[in-house]
Design a protein around this motif. Structure first.
Motif, PDB file in Angstrom:
ATOM      1  N   LEU A 113     -48.523  23.660 -16.432  1.00  0.00           N
ATOM      2  CA  LEU A 113     -49.255  24.821 -15.137  1.00  0.00           C
ATOM      3  C   LEU A 113     -49.383  24.712 -14.230  1.00  0.00           C
ATOM      4  O   LEU A 113     -48.968  25.184 -13.016  1.00  0.00           O
ATOM      5  CB  LEU A 113     -49.256  25.866 -16.417  1.00  0.00           C
ATOM      6  N   LEU A 114     -50.924  23.812 -14.230  1.00  0.00           N
ATOM      7  CA  LEU A 114     -51.692  23.793 -13.211  1.00  0.00           C
ATOM      8  C   LEU A 114     -50.967  22.786 -12.416  1.00  0.00           C
ATOM      9  O   LEU A 114     -50.757  22.983 -10.804  1.00  0.00           O
ATOM     10  CB  LEU A 114     -53.055  23.542 -13.700  1.00  0.00           C
ATOM     11  N   PRO A 139     -45.212  22.984 -23.098  1.00  0.00           N
ATOM     12  CA  PRO A 139     -46.180  23.970 -21.460  1.00  0.00           C
ATOM     13  C   PRO A 139     -47.354  23.510 -21.987  1.00  0.00           C
ATOM     14  O   PRO A 139     -47.796  24.989 -23.237  1.00  0.00           O
ATOM     15  CB  PRO A 139     -45.913  24.547 -21.021  1.00  0.00           C
ATOM     16  N   ASN A 140     -48.316  23.036 -21.714  1.00  0.00           N
ATOM     17  CA  ASN A 140     -49.458  23.243 -21.776  1.00  0.00           C
ATOM     18  C   ASN A 140     -51.029  23.206 -20.628  1.00  0.00           C
ATOM     19  O   ASN A 140     -49.661  24.269 -19.151  1.00  0.00           O
ATOM     20  CB  ASN A 140     -50.290  21.677 -22.288  1.00  0.00           C
ATOM     21  N   LEU A 141     -51.817  23.608 -20.259  1.00  0.00           N
ATOM     22  CA  LEU A 141     -52.335  24.142 -18.892  1.00  0.00           C
ATOM     23  C   LEU A 141     -52.611  22.924 -18.056  1.00  0.00           C
ATOM     24  O   LEU A 141     -51.945  23.812 -16.833  1.00  0.00           O
ATOM     25  CB  LEU A 141     -54.188  24.480 -19.653  1.00  0.00           C
ATOM     26  N   ASN A 142     -52.514  21.859 -18.204  1.00  0.00           N
ATOM     27  CA  ASN A 142     -52.084  20.786 -17.340  1.00  0.00           C
ATOM     28  C   ASN A 142     -51.027  21.006 -16.906  1.00  0.00           C
ATOM     29  O   ASN A 142     -50.669  20.871 -15.380  1.00  0.00           O
ATOM     30  CB  ASN A 142     -52.516  19.523 -18.455  1.00  0.00           C
TER      31      ASN A 142
END
Length: 187
Positions: free
Chosen positions: A151-152, A146-149
Motif C-alpha cells: 500500500l505504501l 495486499p500488505n502495508l508495504n
C-alpha cells in the motif's frame, strides 16, 4: 488556468499515443513482464517448501518495490514524445497557435504522461499480487498481498516517482524548446 484547456491537450495526446505502437507496447509489455515473469522466476526456481514461508513472503514483498521503478520509467517513454515528438512531426506550431497558456499546455502534457503510466503500474501491481497470492497461499498459509508495504508503494511512492519522472521529462524537453512570455518557442 482553465482545466478544460489542459484536458483538451491531454485528450489530444491520448489520441496520438493510441497510434504510436511503441508507447502502447511499453505500457503493456513492461508491467506484464514484471507482473508475470518476476514472481514466476522466483517461484519456479525453487521447489515448494524449499524456501521458508517467512523468507518467501519477505522476498516477494521486497520484489514488489520494482513497481516504484516501473512508475518512474513508464512516463519517460511517453514524456519523450511530449514536445520533441511534436516538434519532429511539425505539430507543435499548430498547438502553440491555440488559445492555451503555458501552464495549461504543461499540465495537459503532464497529465497525458502521468495517467496511462500510473494506470499501467497499478494494473501490473494488481496482477503481480494476484499471481503471488494464488501461487503461495497454500505454502505460506495466508495471503502475502495486499500488505502495508504494498500500500505504501502503490499510493504515495509510485505516484510520486511517476510525477517526478513526468516533470523530469518536461525539463529535458524544454532543453530543446524554451518558454517565451506567451508560449513555447522552438529553439
Amino acid at each position: 488556468m482553465r482545466l478544460s484547456q489542459a484536458w483538451i491537450v491531454t485528450m489530444k495526446d491520448f489520441g496520438i499515443f493510441r497510434r504510436k505502437r511503441y508507447i502502447l507496447y511499453s505500457l503493456i509489455a513492461g508491467p506484464l513482464a514484471l507482473s508475470v515473469l518476476l514472481p514466476a522466476s522466483i517461484l519456479l526456481s525453487t521447489s515448494p517448501g524449499e524456501i521458508p514461508a517467512a523468507t518467501l513472503s519477505s522476498l516477494l514483498g521486497g520484489e514488489f518495490t520494482i513497481f516504484i521503478m516501473l512508475a518512474g520509467l513508464l512516463p519517460s517513454v511517453i514524456g519523450a514524445y511530449s514536445f520533441i515528438g511534436e516538434k519532429v512531426e511539425k505539430s507543435l506550431e499548430p498547438l502553440l497557435a491555440t488559445p492555451t497558456t503555458d501552464s495549461e499546455l504543461l499540465l495537459g502534457k503532464s497529465l497525458a504522461a502521468f495517467l496511462p503510466s500510473i494506470a499501467a503500474t497499478y494494473v501490473g501491481a494488481v496482477l503481480f499480487m494476484a499471481i503471488v497470492d494464488a501461487s503461495t497461499s497454500g505454502q505460506v498459509g495466508h495471503l502475502i498481498f495486499p500488505n502495508l508495504n504494498a500500500l505504501l508503494i502503490l499510493f504515495p511512492a509510485a505516484p510520486l516517482a511517476c510525477v517526478m519522472s513526468v516533470e523530469f521529462s518536461i525539463i529535458i524537453d524544454r532543453k530543446s524548446t524554451r518558454l517565451n512570455s506567451s508560449h513555447l518557442v522552438i529553439s
